[in-house]
Design a protein around this motif. Structure first.
Motif, mmCIF file in Angstrom:
data_model
loop_
_atom_site.group_PDB
_atom_site.id
_atom_site.type_symbol
_atom_site.label_atom_id
_atom_site.label_comp_id
_atom_site.label_asym_id
_atom_site.label_seq_id
_atom_site.Cartn_x
_atom_site.Cartn_y
_atom_site.Cartn_z
ATOM 1 N N ALA A 22 0.748 -1.113 0.100
ATOM 2 C CA ALA A 22 -0.051 0.087 -0.125
ATOM 3 C C ALA A 22 0.781 1.167 -0.032
ATOM 4 O O ALA A 22 0.484 2.176 -0.751
ATOM 5 C CB ALA A 22 -1.036 0.033 1.330
ATOM 6 N N THR A 23 1.916 1.254 0.941
ATOM 7 C CA THR A 23 2.728 2.401 0.956
ATOM 8 C C THR A 23 4.007 1.963 1.505
ATOM 9 O O THR A 23 4.230 0.921 2.222
ATOM 10 C CB THR A 23 2.070 3.624 1.961
ATOM 11 O OG1 THR A 23 3.014 4.710 1.984
ATOM 12 C CG2 THR A 23 1.840 2.966 3.190
ATOM 13 N N PRO A 78 -0.014 0.707 6.137
ATOM 14 C CA PRO A 78 -1.234 0.925 5.130
ATOM 15 C C PRO A 78 -1.948 1.985 5.696
ATOM 16 O O PRO A 78 -2.899 2.760 4.774
ATOM 17 C CB PRO A 78 -1.844 -0.264 4.894
ATOM 18 C CG PRO A 78 -0.839 -1.360 5.416
ATOM 19 C CD PRO A 78 0.062 -0.585 6.415
ATOM 20 N N THR A 79 -2.433 1.868 6.833
ATOM 21 C CA THR A 79 -3.518 2.932 7.416
ATOM 22 C C THR A 79 -3.027 4.454 7.263
ATOM 23 O O THR A 79 -3.820 5.402 7.381
ATOM 24 C CB THR A 79 -3.819 2.736 9.108
ATOM 25 O OG1 THR A 79 -2.355 2.791 9.690
ATOM 26 C CG2 THR A 79 -4.013 1.438 9.400
ATOM 27 N N LEU A 80 -1.804 4.756 6.901
ATOM 28 C CA LEU A 80 -1.370 6.152 6.686
ATOM 29 C C LEU A 80 -1.886 6.743 5.312
ATOM 30 O O LEU A 80 -2.128 7.714 5.147
ATOM 31 C CB LEU A 80 0.238 6.201 6.561
ATOM 32 C CG LEU A 80 0.857 5.759 7.660
ATOM 33 C CD1 LEU A 80 2.516 6.077 7.649
ATOM 34 C CD2 LEU A 80 0.675 6.916 8.996
ATOM 35 N N LEU A 81 -2.486 5.629 4.554
ATOM 36 C CA LEU A 81 -3.322 6.079 3.451
ATOM 37 C C LEU A 81 -4.734 6.645 3.988
ATOM 38 O O LEU A 81 -5.410 7.245 2.929
ATOM 39 C CB LEU A 81 -3.491 4.815 2.374
ATOM 40 C CG LEU A 81 -2.212 4.384 1.828
ATOM 41 C CD1 LEU A 81 -2.495 3.291 0.896
ATOM 42 C CD2 LEU A 81 -1.452 5.296 1.056
ATOM 43 N N LYS A 82 -4.973 6.501 5.277
ATOM 44 C CA LYS A 82 -6.369 7.011 5.611
ATOM 45 C C LYS A 82 -7.639 6.496 4.794
ATOM 46 O O LYS A 82 -7.814 5.417 4.497
ATOM 47 C CB LYS A 82 -6.162 8.435 5.990
ATOM 48 C CG LYS A 82 -5.116 8.641 7.113
ATOM 49 C CD LYS A 82 -5.024 9.886 7.411
ATOM 50 C CE LYS A 82 -3.822 10.000 8.689
ATOM 51 N NZ LYS A 82 -3.359 11.646 8.667
ATOM 52 N N ASP A 83 -8.194 7.723 4.177
ATOM 53 C CA ASP A 83 -9.356 7.484 3.378
ATOM 54 C C ASP A 83 -9.218 6.595 2.226
ATOM 55 O O ASP A 83 -10.040 5.956 1.771
ATOM 56 C CB ASP A 83 -9.966 8.783 3.016
ATOM 57 C CG ASP A 83 -10.570 9.635 3.909
ATOM 58 O OD1 ASP A 83 -10.540 8.889 5.292
ATOM 59 O OD2 ASP A 83 -11.215 10.515 3.798
ATOM 60 N N ASP A 84 -8.048 6.588 1.569
ATOM 61 C CA ASP A 84 -7.571 6.075 0.522
ATOM 62 C C ASP A 84 -7.526 4.521 0.773
ATOM 63 O O ASP A 84 -7.850 3.579 -0.245
ATOM 64 C CB ASP A 84 -6.349 6.166 -0.345
ATOM 65 C CG ASP A 84 -6.458 7.692 -0.744
ATOM 66 O OD1 ASP A 84 -7.679 8.100 -1.422
ATOM 67 O OD2 ASP A 84 -5.538 8.442 -0.905
ATOM 68 N N LEU A 128 -1.889 -5.864 7.263
ATOM 69 C CA LEU A 128 -1.094 -5.807 8.285
ATOM 70 C C LEU A 128 -0.804 -4.458 8.720
ATOM 71 O O LEU A 128 -0.413 -3.616 7.697
ATOM 72 C CB LEU A 128 0.256 -6.400 7.939
ATOM 73 C CG LEU A 128 0.588 -7.917 7.568
ATOM 74 C CD1 LEU A 128 1.865 -8.317 7.052
ATOM 75 C CD2 LEU A 128 -0.001 -8.646 9.079
ATOM 76 N N SER A 129 -0.966 -4.137 9.957
ATOM 77 C CA SER A 129 -1.161 -2.609 10.542
ATOM 78 C C SER A 129 -0.354 -2.577 11.732
ATOM 79 O O SER A 129 -0.514 -3.844 12.619
ATOM 80 C CB SER A 129 -2.408 -2.055 10.197
ATOM 81 O OG SER A 129 -2.620 -1.108 11.166
ATOM 82 N N ASN A 130 0.225 -1.552 12.349
ATOM 83 C CA ASN A 130 0.574 -1.543 13.643
ATOM 84 C C ASN A 130 -0.627 -0.954 14.237
ATOM 85 O O ASN A 130 -0.468 -0.860 15.737
ATOM 86 C CB ASN A 130 1.821 -0.521 13.774
ATOM 87 C CG ASN A 130 1.623 0.870 13.511
ATOM 88 O OD1 ASN A 130 0.383 1.355 13.368
ATOM 89 N ND2 ASN A 130 2.477 1.545 12.709
ATOM 90 N N ARG A 151 -13.149 6.693 15.470
ATOM 91 C CA ARG A 151 -13.854 6.938 14.257
ATOM 92 C C ARG A 151 -13.471 6.160 12.921
ATOM 93 O O ARG A 151 -14.180 5.673 12.109
ATOM 94 C CB ARG A 151 -14.170 8.403 13.847
ATOM 95 C CG ARG A 151 -14.635 9.065 12.606
ATOM 96 C CD ARG A 151 -15.998 9.451 12.800
ATOM 97 N NE ARG A 151 -16.719 10.046 11.675
ATOM 98 C CZ ARG A 151 -17.673 9.389 10.947
ATOM 99 N NH1 ARG A 151 -18.044 8.270 11.538
ATOM 100 N NH2 ARG A 151 -18.008 9.853 9.809
ATOM 101 N N PHE A 152 -12.198 6.212 12.844
ATOM 102 C CA PHE A 152 -11.419 5.615 11.735
ATOM 103 C C PHE A 152 -11.737 3.938 11.902
ATOM 104 O O PHE A 152 -12.124 3.196 10.823
ATOM 105 C CB PHE A 152 -9.891 5.667 11.790
ATOM 106 C CG PHE A 152 -9.018 5.141 10.716
ATOM 107 C CD1 PHE A 152 -9.789 5.569 9.373
ATOM 108 C CD2 PHE A 152 -8.075 4.334 10.972
ATOM 109 C CE1 PHE A 152 -8.978 4.933 8.244
ATOM 110 C CE2 PHE A 152 -7.443 3.721 9.841
ATOM 111 C CZ PHE A 152 -7.741 4.111 8.375
ATOM 112 N N ALA A 153 -12.031 3.284 13.055
ATOM 113 C CA ALA A 153 -12.130 2.044 13.181
ATOM 114 C C ALA A 153 -13.670 1.864 12.905
ATOM 115 O O ALA A 153 -14.016 0.951 12.101
ATOM 116 C CB ALA A 153 -11.981 1.587 14.668
#
Lengths: 398, 493
Positions: A108-109, A156-162, A182-184, A192-194
């Motif tokens: 993802a990134t 990957p969560t750094l991509l947020k909305d993407d 796979l995420s930390n 809210r993100f969850a």
């Protein structure tokens, strides 16, 4: 395993993704297809996303072809029908998906908000926002019968909305594919993100999140980020609150092994909702290399701790897997939980393994491990050592 | 590549720590048992305990780290330990969700047995006088569906409910009809001595997925003594009916309870052997209750709590031995306590919770339309003490019955956190309150712990279980874990 090739580009102005085919396809499939083979008159390439060949073409003639072409590639043997590749204007052919492999991953990134001492894929601070379209396109091209797709990074969560867009897209386009992210877990600190991830209602999503200690100071040190323990733990609880399945991943090394049994206890008491706990051997690559004296622990020496933690969780009905461990380095009682976890493009065996009777059930080594450091107790397991009913039963379960 | 930071960079600036809520108990050998507010425990020696309590525990010691990981102390300004404790506390207390789940329908007081310890039954042929009417049943079903609980358990009680089987079928079918729109999870169980059970009844139970709960007090000489039946052979008849009921409904659809009388005290092994012999994989070693005929016949006070504890300990030791030898059988009360001690989860057991389950988790609709806070409350009423009658269902609304003064007084008198003798007890997170027992035996719903048989019994059981956990015989600990977590028993060594 070869994942890259290089040739001479023609008519290629942007990166193009396509599904490999070694034989011509119908007109409607051509915009998604990159044809591989010997070339071929202009008509036969009409409408394709691209073409690849080992042939040496005339540059001028090639530039008149109706689609981007990479020619003079030394070998294309690693590509098979259904694989997805990206071809670049510079002439690179990157494999993004292999139809025949059970281990496919979307990178993802390259960015990450942690800096783990044993990171196997050290982060790079590259602005990769432009790659989102590529990820979405990749999902369009992947075969619908794909069992599982990993999403990894970087974080990957750094991509947020993407990232949410990617997952929603995978839900629509790959209704039979499970996603393993796979995420930390740190950004799920924000409930809210969850909640928004949960609201996608992906049919089969699991998030693998590492936990390195039951103590904040140790976890933060391993992750090299102050406050990360708190963010991850709260993040795990937020994911549980919104019914997103999580897996906990503990990498075993000198900093995590001393409290392994206590970590298991902490997991049962504080994170009992985890669907799966993976106890993972250290991969001798990336940041582990400069930190290997600090981290390396011979699995042979932590057998007792491994057995204690695994048994503790199993007896309480939790699901545990032991990854990246050779069977000869762990207690026989742990064999039922050992998985052949090393991706097929990474695992290898030592010469001594050639006479081992349980080699087929053993995950073997990472290539990086075999060349750099492995247990001093690698051994060929003989038939009579192994021939007890319990062992046979245990192995059947793997 | 950025330089990596050293561990010091992530350590907390100060060595000071806050002590989080905990209770403790000094052990005979000098060690101290510490229990945090969610039931996680730790044994430490008295020196370490003194260091811990006086804020002198060294951060580098394993004790410090273990205490921190179990949320006995916090060494930073982060609120995470409190958040985790709050979440774990919420989980432990989640038995309160949904309010009243267990609904007892006393369909008749008539019975064909004349057990001297019975709390309520009447041996009479006179129909009607002690039977519930359909109008009362209708109203009780209404009240039950008023309860917000997703899961409802309907338990038919008596007397002998099968003597009024027509009303049982009436209630089952009305409930099923009503549930077509309500969509709750409904479970039916009949508490019965099995004696009037016919083929037709069994077929009905099978069709409507009703399970049976019966009484089995031990071997024939004991069972027949405790549970006399006209014409004798109570045991023989029970076993015959039990086997038949299992054959029709399935082995696990028929459970049994035992009551410990003073005669039983000598025979823990024989009682357990009877259960094993008849294929039970669990047994509930229950002391007699001080209600109904049990009081009138003076049976309830024939033995002291300490005598029961000897019986319990002998029984439990024998059960562990049986398991070790390959016969899986568990003790139900021990299992409930171990679930509280060894897991982060709550139990659904309404008779040992804080606040007490009376009214808020369980309710009894008596044959005459009176609603009681529990089965014990209606037994007490049969002794002409109607203190815990919530009112009559034909006269009061749901809100008046379930939100009235009686139920509020019961809750107020049964939050252990506020009760003298309980508030600082190490076993508080595992225990419960029994205001009706204390009212009956001590004339006060809160009661006096040092002279309470309830407290003596539970303290004794907790002491024994923690003694075994501290001794840490590997097999026993694994067996206890399997009971607590409802996982398969450990393989026999």
């Amino acid at each position: 395993m070869k994942l890259h090739a290089y040739g001479t580009p023609a008519h290629a102005t942007t990166t193009v993704l396509g599904r490999i085919s070694t034989s011509p396809v119908t007109a409607s499939e051509r915009p998604d297809t990159i044809l591989v083979g010997s070339l071929l008159g202009p008509q036969t390439l009409q409408g394709y996303a691209g073409a690849l060949t080992t042939q040496i073409l005339d540059r001028v003639a090639a530039s008149t072809l109706p689609c981007p072409v990479i020619f003079a590639i030394p070998s294309l043997d690693h590509l098979a029908d259904g694989d997805v590749v990206a071809i670049t204007p510079q002439g690179y052919v990157r494999t993004l998906y292999r139809r025949q492999s059970p281990h496919n991953t979307l990178f993802a990134t390259d960015r990450c908000n942690s800096y783990c001492l044993m990171c196997s894929q050290p982060p790079k601070n590259i602005d990769d926002a432009g790659r989102i379209a590529e990820h979405l396109r990749l999902i369009d091209l992947i075969h619908q019968d794909t069992t599982e797709l990993g999403i990894t990074g970087g974080e990957p969560t750094l991509l947020k909305d993407d990232l949410l867009r990617i997952i929603a897209h995978a839900k629509d386009r790959l209704p039979r594919t499970s996603l393993h992210l796979l995420s930390n877990g740190r950004l799920f600190y924000y409930a809210r993100f969850a909640q928004r991830l949960s609201a996608i209602q992906h049919h089969n999503l699991m998030i693998g999140i590492p936990l390195y200690s039951d103590l904040d100071t140790v976890h933060d040190y391993v992750v090299q980020a102050k406050g990360s323990y708190e963010e991850t733990i709260v993040g795990l609880h937020n994911l549980a609150r919104y019914d997103v399945p999580v897996e906990l991943r503990v990498v075993l090394h000198q900093l995590t092994v001393p409290r392994l049994a206590k970590i298991a206890e902490f997991i049962y008491r504080n994170l009992p909702f985890a669907r799966h706990v993976a106890l993972m051997g250290l991969e001798m690559t990336g940041f582990t290399l400069p930190n290997k004296e600090l981290l390396w622990a011979d699995p042979w020496d932590y057998q007792t701790a491994l057995e204690e933690a695994t048994t503790y969780l199993i007896e309480r009905g939790m699901h545990v897997s032991i990854y990246n461990h050779q069977l000869c380095t762990i207690p026989r009682s742990m064999w039922p939980y050992a998985r052949k976890s090393i991706s097929d493009w990474k695992n290898e065996y030592l010469p001594v393994c050639s006479t081992c009777t349980v080699r087929d059930a053993c995950g073997g080594f990472f290539t990086s491990g075999i060349t750099r450091r492995y247990s001093k107790h690698i051994n060929s397991i003989t038939a009579d050592q192994f021939a007890t009913p319990t062992d046979a039963k245990g192995l059947a379960a793997t | 590549m950025t330089r990596f930071q050293s561990p010091d960079h992530y350590a907390h600036a100060s060595d000071s720590y806050q002590i989080l809520p905990f209770r403790f108990l000094r052990w005979e050998d000098g060690d101290v048992l510490l229990v945090n507010m969610v039931g996680e425990y730790e044994f430490i020696n008295s020196t370490q305990f003194h260091e811990f309590a006086t804020h002198k525990l060294e951060p580098s010691t394993p004790e410090f780290e273990n205490f921190k990981a179990k949320h006995f102390l916090a060494d930073s300004v982060s609120t995470l330990p409190l958040q985790l404790l709050a979440t774990k506390y919420r989980t432990k207390m989640s038995f309160l969700e949904g309010f009243t789940k267990l609904h007892l329908f006393v369909v008749t007081l008539r019975c064909d047995h004349s057990c001297p310890y019975c709390q309520v039954s009447r041996v009479t042929e006179e129909r009607g006088k002690f039977d519930m009417s359909t109008a009362t049943a209708d109203r009780a079903i209404d009240l039950m569906f008023h309860s917000p609980s997703e899961a409802l358990k309907v338990e038919f009680q008596g007397g002998e409910p099968l003597l009024n089987f027509d009303l049982v079928t009436y209630i089952v079918e009305r409930t099923e009809q009503r549930n077509a729109t309500e969509q709750r999870e409904i479970e039916f169980v009949i508490a019965t001595n099995l004696s009037p059970l016919t083929e037709k009844m069994l077929a009905y139970c099978k069709e409507h997925n009703i399970s049976l709960s019966t009484s089995l007090d031990g071997p024939a000489f004991l069972h027949d003594h405790n549970r006399p039946r006209r014409g004798g052979n109570s045991y023989e008849h029970t076993i015959m009916q039990l086997q038949h009921a299992r054959a029709v409904l399935g082995h696990d659809r028929v459970s049994a309870l035992m009551t410990t009388t003073s005669q039983s005290l000598q025979y823990p092994r024989e009682i357990i052997d009877t259960y094993v012999q008849h294929g039970f994989t669990s047994i509930f070693l229950r002391p007699i209750s001080p209600y109904g005929f049990a009081v009138r016949t003076n049976m309830a006070f024939q033995y002291a709590a300490t005598q029961f504890l000897t019986f319990y300990r002998t029984g439990l030791a024998y059960l562990i031995e049986l398991n070790r030898r390959g016969t899986p059988i568990l003790e139900v009360y021990t299992q409930l306590l171990l679930r509280k001690i060894l897991t982060p989860f709550p139990t659904g057991y309404v008779d040992l919770q804080s606040p007490a389950g009376t009214g808020i988790s369980v309710v009894a609709y008596n044959y005459d339309g009176n609603v009681y806070a529990s089965d014990e409350a209606r037994m007490l009423a049969e002794m002409r003490d109607t203190t815990f009658c919530l009112g009559n269902l034909h006269e009061l609304t749901y809100d008046e019955l379930f939100g009235g003064d009686t139920i509020r007084a019961l809750v107020r008198a049964s939050c252990l956190q506020t009760l003298p003798g309980c508030t600082d007890c190490a076993y508080l997170p595992y225990c419960g309150a029994d205001p009706i027992f204390h009212w009956t035996t001590q004339g006060d719903p809160i009661g006096h712990r040092p002279t309470s048989a309830f407290c003596t019994k539970n303290m004794g059981i907790f002491n024994y279980l923690f003694t075994l956990l501290k001794q840490a015989d590997p097999y026993t600990v694994r067996l206890f874990t399997s009971w607590a977590t409802e996982q398969p028993a450990p393989s026999v060594q």
